[in-house]
Design a protein around this motif. Structure first.
Motif, PDB file in Angstrom:
ATOM      1  N   UNK A  17       0.840  -1.197   0.000  1.00 19.44           N
ATOM      2  CA  UNK A  17       0.000   0.000   0.000  1.00 19.44           C
ATOM      3  C   UNK A  17       0.876   1.249   0.000  1.00 19.44           C
ATOM      4  N   UNK A  18       1.918   1.219   0.808  1.00 23.16           N
ATOM      5  CA  UNK A  18       2.828   2.364   0.886  1.00 23.16           C
ATOM      6  C   UNK A  18       3.486   2.641  -0.459  1.00 23.16           C
ATOM      7  N   UNK A  19       4.048   1.594  -1.078  1.00 27.84           N
ATOM      8  CA  UNK A  19       4.780   1.803  -2.333  1.00 27.84           C
ATOM      9  C   UNK A  19       3.861   2.230  -3.467  1.00 27.84           C
ATOM     10  N   UNK A  20       2.615   1.751  -3.456  1.00 27.44           N
ATOM     11  CA  UNK A  20       1.655   2.192  -4.459  1.00 27.44           C
ATOM     12  C   UNK A  20       1.228   3.637  -4.241  1.00 27.44           C
ATOM     13  N   UNK A  21       1.368   4.127  -3.008  1.00 28.44           N
ATOM     14  CA  UNK A  21       0.954   5.494  -2.674  1.00 28.44           C
ATOM     15  C   UNK A  21       2.097   6.487  -2.754  1.00 28.44           C
ATOM     16  N   UNK A  22       3.246   6.132  -2.196  1.00 31.74           N
ATOM     17  CA  UNK A  22       4.359   7.077  -2.032  1.00 31.74           C
ATOM     18  C   UNK A  22       5.481   6.831  -3.034  1.00 31.74           C
ATOM     19  N   UNK A  71      12.220   2.219   3.397  1.00 36.51           N
ATOM     20  CA  UNK A  71      12.221   1.768   2.004  1.00 36.51           C
ATOM     21  C   UNK A  71      13.428   2.298   1.226  1.00 36.51           C
ATOM     22  N   UNK A  72      14.421   2.820   1.976  1.00 39.26           N
ATOM     23  CA  UNK A  72      15.709   3.143   1.380  1.00 39.26           C
ATOM     24  C   UNK A  72      15.864   4.484   0.703  1.00 39.26           C
ATOM     25  N   UNK A  73      15.058   5.500   1.010  1.00 35.62           N
ATOM     26  CA  UNK A  73      15.215   6.775   0.298  1.00 35.62           C
ATOM     27  C   UNK A  73      16.546   7.461   0.558  1.00 35.62           C
ATOM     28  N   UNK A  86      26.477   2.498   0.648  1.00 38.46           N
ATOM     29  CA  UNK A  86      25.565   2.488   1.783  1.00 38.46           C
ATOM     30  C   UNK A  86      25.136   1.077   2.130  1.00 38.46           C
ATOM     31  N   UNK A  87      25.056   0.809   3.426  1.00 36.13           N
ATOM     32  CA  UNK A  87      24.432  -0.401   3.943  1.00 36.13           C
ATOM     33  C   UNK A  87      23.205   0.038   4.736  1.00 36.13           C
ATOM     34  N   UNK A  88      22.038  -0.491   4.376  1.00 36.27           N
ATOM     35  CA  UNK A  88      20.815  -0.172   5.091  1.00 36.27           C
ATOM     36  C   UNK A  88      20.372  -1.340   5.942  1.00 36.27           C
ATOM     37  N   UNK A  89      19.831  -1.046   7.113  1.00 40.57           N
ATOM     38  CA  UNK A  89      19.358  -2.077   8.034  1.00 40.57           C
ATOM     39  C   UNK A  89      17.910  -1.804   8.426  1.00 40.57           C
ATOM     40  N   UNK A  90      17.099  -2.857   8.473  1.00 34.57           N
ATOM     41  CA  UNK A  90      15.713  -2.752   8.921  1.00 34.57           C
ATOM     42  C   UNK A  90      15.317  -4.066   9.571  1.00 34.57           C
ATOM     43  N   UNK A  91      14.287  -4.023  10.408  1.00 34.67           N
ATOM     44  CA  UNK A  91      13.731  -5.248  10.980  1.00 34.67           C
ATOM     45  C   UNK A  91      12.459  -5.668  10.253  1.00 34.67           C
ATOM     46  N   UNK A  92      12.064  -4.911   9.236  1.00 37.06           N
ATOM     47  CA  UNK A  92      10.878  -5.250   8.461  1.00 37.06           C
ATOM     48  C   UNK A  92      11.271  -6.053   7.228  1.00 37.06           C
ATOM     49  N   UNK A  93      10.777  -7.281   7.151  1.00 39.46           N
ATOM     50  CA  UNK A  93      11.068  -8.133   5.998  1.00 39.46           C
ATOM     51  C   UNK A  93      10.525  -7.512   4.717  1.00 39.46           C
ATOM     52  N   UNK A  95      10.056  -4.319   4.006  1.00 42.46           N
ATOM     53  CA  UNK A  95      10.904  -3.204   3.582  1.00 42.46           C
ATOM     54  C   UNK A  95      12.186  -3.710   2.942  1.00 42.46           C
ATOM     55  N   UNK A  96      12.820  -4.689   3.562  1.00 44.86           N
ATOM     56  CA  UNK A  96      14.093  -5.202   3.045  1.00 44.86           C
ATOM     57  C   UNK A  96      13.921  -5.780   1.645  1.00 44.86           C
ATOM     58  N   UNK A  97      12.879  -6.568   1.436  1.00 37.75           N
ATOM     59  CA  UNK A  97      12.649  -7.168   0.122  1.00 37.75           C
ATOM     60  C   UNK A  97      12.400  -6.095  -0.931  1.00 37.75           C
ATOM     61  N   UNK A  98      11.649  -5.067  -0.572  1.00 33.68           N
ATOM     62  CA  UNK A  98      11.383  -3.986  -1.517  1.00 33.68           C
ATOM     63  C   UNK A  98      12.681  -3.249  -1.874  1.00 33.68           C
ATOM     64  N   UNK A  99      13.505  -2.985  -0.871  1.00 31.58           N
ATOM     65  CA  UNK A  99      14.777  -2.294  -1.111  1.00 31.58           C
ATOM     66  C   UNK A  99      15.697  -3.128  -2.001  1.00 31.58           C
ATOM     67  N   UNK A 100      15.797  -4.401  -1.697  1.00 31.39           N
ATOM     68  CA  UNK A 100      16.660  -5.286  -2.483  1.00 31.39           C
ATOM     69  C   UNK A 100      16.184  -5.367  -3.927  1.00 31.39           C
ATOM     70  N   UNK A 101      14.869  -5.416  -4.122  1.00 31.64           N
ATOM     71  CA  UNK A 101      14.312  -5.451  -5.471  1.00 31.64           C
ATOM     72  C   UNK A 101      14.684  -4.196  -6.254  1.00 31.64           C
ATOM     73  N   UNK A 102      14.849  -3.091  -5.531  1.00 26.46           N
ATOM     74  CA  UNK A 102      15.186  -1.820  -6.163  1.00 26.46           C
ATOM     75  C   UNK A 102      16.691  -1.537  -6.172  1.00 26.46           C
ATOM     76  N   UNK A 103      17.495  -2.584  -5.943  1.00 21.61           N
ATOM     77  CA  UNK A 103      18.934  -2.471  -6.108  1.00 21.61           C
ATOM     78  C   UNK A 103      19.689  -1.877  -4.942  1.00 21.61           C
TER      79      UNK A 103
END
Length: 301
Positions: A17-22, A71-73, A86-93, A95-103
């Motif tokens: 929902x977030x990625x479709x909105x923001x 989401x890695x902005x 950059x190395x990004x860290x999150x506890x949300x699976x 968020x991590x999958x979305x970031x990885x998909x976006x390189x």
């Protein structure tokens, strides 16, 4: 601290929902308008990213740790606009999958316990919104809130060189915060007691610092404060812009909203947790000065 299950509820459940909105790398933290509310949300977020990068002296070749990266902005900005790594860290699976998909180089890992042997040291570190989840109500009740923050700054100290900088953006409790004993989901709607109860439901496992002073004193003696500014009014505007985007029609997004309906109808706790889609308790808390919002820049000494 909010655990992975807590943060997965808060962020993973709204991931699509977030990625479709923001947007794919949208920023889910307060933007930086500095009083110019004619700016678009995207421009105000970019202004914030530039402010962070400038405050941390990030340049070509800098190695940056993006704690609680969302989401890695910020990671996207410093890598694409500054030539940093950059190395990004999150506890949300989610968020991590979305970031990885976006390189983006993002991992599911608790940033509070990072050591130099994990990824080495960094030229600069940012934590935008992460501190809000570091202390739980239970830890606060046990009198351990300041210990949590002191330990976190010790972690940062070990990850930065002398003169290395750390940027923190966090919500804090403010002058009209009520006592824990007064927080009640059955209180009058719109009251501080009710709004704080919604915040507790929305962010399980999380308790805010009592003003920026609590953070600053627990950074000592490892860090000195370089700059401090309130982003309360900016956050109020940011939330207003988010709500417009969340409500803007998109067939896939509204189908996702509908998919939540069975759980909404059968689970009272879930109804409270997703109340953010019809009312914004954090915006109301900012407006009533129950909460504030600060940008803090520290330097290792």
């Amino acid at each position: 601290m909010a655990n992975q299950q807590d943060l997965d509820f808060t962020y993973t459940i709204i991931d699509k929902i977030f990625r479709l909105s923001i947007g794919e790398s949208g920023d889910y933290s307060g933007a930086k308008y500095d009083g110019d509310f004619t700016m678009s949300l995207e421009d105000a977020q970019r202004k914030k990213h530039k402010f962070i990068a400038d405050s941390l002296n990030i340049k070509d070749g800098s190695k940056v740790l993006d704690m609680a990266c969302g989401w890695g902005p910020l990671s996207k900005y410093v890598t694409q606009e500054r030539g940093a790594t950059s190395i990004g860290l999150t506890l949300s699976v989610g968020q991590a999958k979305a970031c990885q998909k976006n390189g983006l180089n993002v991992l599911v890992k608790d940033c509070r316990y990072i050591q130099p042997e994990d990824f080495g040291t960094f030229d600069a570190i940012a934590c935008v919104g992460g501190l809000e989840h570091f202390c739980s109500i239970e830890e606060w009740k046990a009198g351990n809130q300041e210990k949590v923050y002191r330990e976190f700054f010790k972690t940062l100290y070990n990850l930065l060189p002398m003169g290395g900088r750390f940027y923190m953006q966090t919500m804090t409790f403010s002058k009209h915060m009520v006592g824990l004993e007064d927080i009640d989901i059955n209180a009058k709607k719109g009251s501080a007691a009710y709004l704080c109860a919604l915040m507790v439901k929305e962010f399980p496992g999380s308790w805010l610092p009592y003003g920026p002073e609590m953070v600053i004193r627990n950074a000592e003696p490892h860090f000195k404060l370089i700059s401090k500014s309130s982003g309360r009014l900016d956050y109020i505007e940011t939330i207003g812009q988010w709500r417009k985007k969340f409500r803007k029609f998109n067939l896939k997004k509204y189908w996702l909203y509908l998919s939540l309906l069975p759980q909404y109808l059968t689970n009272k706790k879930f109804r409270h947790q997703i109340a953010i889609f019809r009312v914004s308790p954090n915006r109301a808390c900012f407006e009533q000065e129950i909460m504030d919002h600060y940008r803090l820049v520290f330097e290792k000494i």
